[in-house]
Motif scaffolding. Sequence first.
Motif, PDB file in Angstrom:
ATOM      1  N   TYR A 109       0.821  -1.217   0.000  1.00 25.83           N
ATOM      2  CA  TYR A 109       0.000   0.000   0.000  1.00 25.83           C
ATOM      3  C   TYR A 109       0.852   1.263   0.000  1.00 25.83           C
ATOM      4  O   TYR A 109       0.474   2.283  -0.578  1.00 25.83           O
ATOM      5  N   GLN A 110       2.028   1.214   0.650  1.00 27.89           N
ATOM      6  CA  GLN A 110       2.897   2.392   0.672  1.00 27.89           C
ATOM      7  C   GLN A 110       3.472   2.682  -0.716  1.00 27.89           C
ATOM      8  O   GLN A 110       3.597   3.842  -1.126  1.00 27.89           O
ATOM      9  N   LYS A 111       3.795   1.628  -1.446  1.00 31.75           N
ATOM     10  CA  LYS A 111       4.276   1.813  -2.820  1.00 31.75           C
ATOM     11  C   LYS A 111       3.181   2.424  -3.685  1.00 31.75           C
ATOM     12  O   LYS A 111       3.430   3.334  -4.487  1.00 31.75           O
ATOM     13  N   SER A 147      11.211   1.901 -13.406  1.00 34.69           N
ATOM     14  CA  SER A 147      10.121   1.720 -14.365  1.00 34.69           C
ATOM     15  C   SER A 147       9.701   0.262 -14.528  1.00 34.69           C
ATOM     16  O   SER A 147       8.506  -0.048 -14.523  1.00 34.69           O
ATOM     17  N   PRO A 148      10.642  -0.694 -14.667  1.00 29.89           N
ATOM     18  CA  PRO A 148      10.212  -2.105 -14.761  1.00 29.89           C
ATOM     19  C   PRO A 148       9.480  -2.585 -13.519  1.00 29.89           C
ATOM     20  O   PRO A 148       8.559  -3.389 -13.605  1.00 29.89           O
ATOM     21  N   ARG A 149       9.908  -2.068 -12.345  1.00 33.13           N
ATOM     22  CA  ARG A 149       9.259  -2.493 -11.097  1.00 33.13           C
ATOM     23  C   ARG A 149       7.827  -1.957 -11.017  1.00 33.13           C
ATOM     24  O   ARG A 149       6.943  -2.619 -10.472  1.00 33.13           O
ATOM     25  N   SER A 150       7.593  -0.741 -11.526  1.00 34.59           N
ATOM     26  CA  SER A 150       6.233  -0.198 -11.489  1.00 34.59           C
ATOM     27  C   SER A 150       5.314  -1.015 -12.381  1.00 34.59           C
ATOM     28  O   SER A 150       4.158  -1.264 -12.037  1.00 34.59           O
ATOM     29  N   PHE A 154       1.926  -2.902 -11.154  1.00 33.21           N
ATOM     30  CA  PHE A 154       0.603  -2.764 -11.759  1.00 33.21           C
ATOM     31  C   PHE A 154       0.018  -4.139 -12.100  1.00 33.21           C
ATOM     32  O   PHE A 154      -1.166  -4.397 -11.874  1.00 33.21           O
ATOM     33  N   ALA A 155       0.858  -5.020 -12.650  1.00 35.03           N
ATOM     34  CA  ALA A 155       0.383  -6.354 -13.055  1.00 35.03           C
ATOM     35  C   ALA A 155       0.006  -7.213 -11.848  1.00 35.03           C
ATOM     36  O   ALA A 155      -0.771  -8.165 -11.982  1.00 35.03           O
ATOM     37  N   SER A 156       0.549  -6.880 -10.651  1.00 34.61           N
ATOM     38  CA  SER A 156       0.277  -7.692  -9.454  1.00 34.61           C
ATOM     39  C   SER A 156      -1.070  -7.359  -8.810  1.00 34.61           C
ATOM     40  O   SER A 156      -1.555  -8.107  -7.950  1.00 34.61           O
TER      41      SER A 156
END
Length: 539
Positions: A109-111, A147-150, A154-156
Amino acid sequence: MAIVTQTDKRSGITYAYDTEYYWDKDKKQSRSKRICVGKVDPVTDEIIPTRGRSKKGESKAGKLSPNKTGPKPFSESKHLFYGATYLLESFADEIGLTHDLKQCFPDTYQKLLSIAFFLILEDNNPLYRFEKWHLTHKHPYGQDIASPRSSEFFASITDDQVTQFLRLQAKRRVEEEYWAYDSSSISSYSETLNQVQWGKNKEDDKLPQINLLLVFGEKSGLPFYYRKLAGNIPDSKTVKHLLEDLDLLGFGRTKFVMDRGFYSEDNINGLYREHVKFLVGVKLSLKFIKKHLDEVYDDIRMFTNYDEGIATYGYPVSAEWDYSQERPYKGDIVKDKRRIYIHYYYSIEKGADDEQAFDKRIAKLCSELQEGKLVEEHKKAYAQFFEVKDTPVRGRRVCHKEEEIKAARRYFGYFALITNEKMDAFMALHLYRMKDIVEKAFGNIKERLNLRRLLVKSEKNLDGKIFTEFVALILISHLDHKMKEANLYRTYSMQQLLDRLDVLECFEDKGHKLRIGELMTKQADIYEALGAALPTSSC
């Protein structure tokens, strides 16, 4: 002096630098001198001196000289911008957003909040700029999100998590308020998303699109429901599914405000069947609307029906709706009469604008006929408003059809609303215009939150990104509502207000409490006007 850390993207090692800032008089800008003092232990966060530095104090025999004790460990110190993110955190706590997100996304949630803060504060900036923003701002996650982590984040995000969040939000809505329901199209370059289809684009983009639906509360000014659907589905086909969704999410009695794009006989029958209160814009060309308008046409523009504040006349009419309900299980159709209220309005400003636009159009059509420069799309209008005679002697004569032109001008400036709840005509108009908050919200999503064009390649990424944008929209909408209540728009735009707060700094030192920089009077006034506690240093 300050310790600044930076990660080497090739090796993944984080190095610590002793940094000294100074003013370059020649270049007239701030500069810095950096000396590497070691690397950061990923487990303990302690700074381990690098080999080169550790050897400086050694003798030729490889041992420390008596006067050298080796480098002392450094503790990291940061100064970060904090004023705007503090305000957004306060709002998230105030409206229960943080609580609901923590319930649904306990580990991330913090992310999610940090990405939402970035979207709000870095107006129209792509997410790959998050790394630079993270280095200068304090935010809930406190770490970089590459950017890859975001995209992975989103996909998670799952449908179950989104549904649970919307259910929690449903419990926080204001009772007995009208809900504004509207849609907008979002264009996409993607050829891999199933719901990207060609449809009626509301901004005339020549691209395929998806449609996004939003529901806002009239009193709270907050969105609490959204839905993504294929770009070729018209608004009038979405109401039935909306009612089903809201029932599953646990919403109680509902009242809807919708524009005329959502009007259809099936939708109105469905709203009656579900006992939903509604206020819907309608076209004057509808037979029953035109019939009742003609009956009261001469009574509407009387001084007793005039509201000077909005320069508009309002007149209510009580009528009957021909209700029908198909019953497949019995193989019949139930027909009945239901009470409906039609509110007719005449706007002086709208009437003048409509007449001027119409006269310009008639003049252009006439010119096209006289010069023989016909436009294929205007053929129907030529036949409706003009009569053309070609003679060998006099040549071409273009005559206006006066009766047709008078008939077309008769309803300029008029518009109508229908509702199944008895209310004053101007109260109905006030509620209807409340739906403008949805249109403004779509503007925020597309412009401020950088969702005018979809560039994602997978459905899961798209779903997660739209949900994150929805979370950011909740915070923007709450800020907008608060600024209106405090009349802050007289002094600031939303961006100016956030910029004013954003420069407030905080200082983080390992082993010490958070310290807040100098709070200026105007910054304190903004926090107080918005009902937020002033940021203070931790004791």
